[in-house]
Design a protein around this motif. Structure first.
Motif: not given
Length: 171
Positions: A47, A70, A79, A82
């Protein structure tokens, strides 16, 4: 159980991020790639590499790293970040439908995120869904910026948001 980045590695990533120079992203990219060489499947490292490329304006490269992050099990707030950045990158690449889909998924998974609402509105606007974009922003203003002036008009703001969202849905 969600993946946890080892604390020492997370600290190292924060240190590299804090030292970045947005005008000279190659140094940050190289630093993150060095960490990636040591931890090739670590979701948060993937990431951060993507984010460095994204900041450098290399969206195609960034998108691939975001996808790998992911797929490798990125979770939690990383997450959320991201998904936001991936959705924005897709928008910048002209992949508007995908951008909107990613940001809608992100909002379902992280419904309280103000930053996701803003980026979702940005992608909707870029996709020509202006009413939906303004509706999200009006709701966000109503939820987060209650000044004495705005409190007086909160019902009107929410009413306009509902009207615009409904109008967009009918298109």
């Amino acid at each position: 159980m969600p993946h946890q980045t080892p604390p020492a590695l997370a600290a190292r990533l924060r240190e590299i991020f804090a030292a970045r120079d947005r005008a000279e992203m190659q140094l940050t990219i190289e630093a993150f790639l060095g960490v990636l060489a040591e931890h090739p499947e670590e979701p948060e490292v993937l990431y951060e590499v993507g984010g460095a490329y994204d900041t450098a304006g290399e969206e195609e490269t960034a998108a691939g790293y975001y996808e790998r992050a992911m797929a490798s099990g990125l979770s939690g707030d990383a997450l959320r970040r991201c998904l936001l950045q991936y959705g924005s990158t897709l928008r910048n690449l002209g992949r508007l439908d995908e951008s909107v889909e990613v940001l809608e998924r992100a909002r379902r998974e992280f419904p309280g995120s103000d930053s996701l609402k803003v980026w979702h509105a940005t992608s909707l606007h870029e996709a020509g869904r202006h009413d939906a974009a303004v509706a999200i922003l009006l709701e966000l203003i109503s939820d987060r910026l209650p000044s004495e002036e705005l409190v007086r008009y909160e019902p009107a703001l929410r009413g306009n948001a509902a009207f615009l969202a409904g109008r967009d849905a009918r298109r």
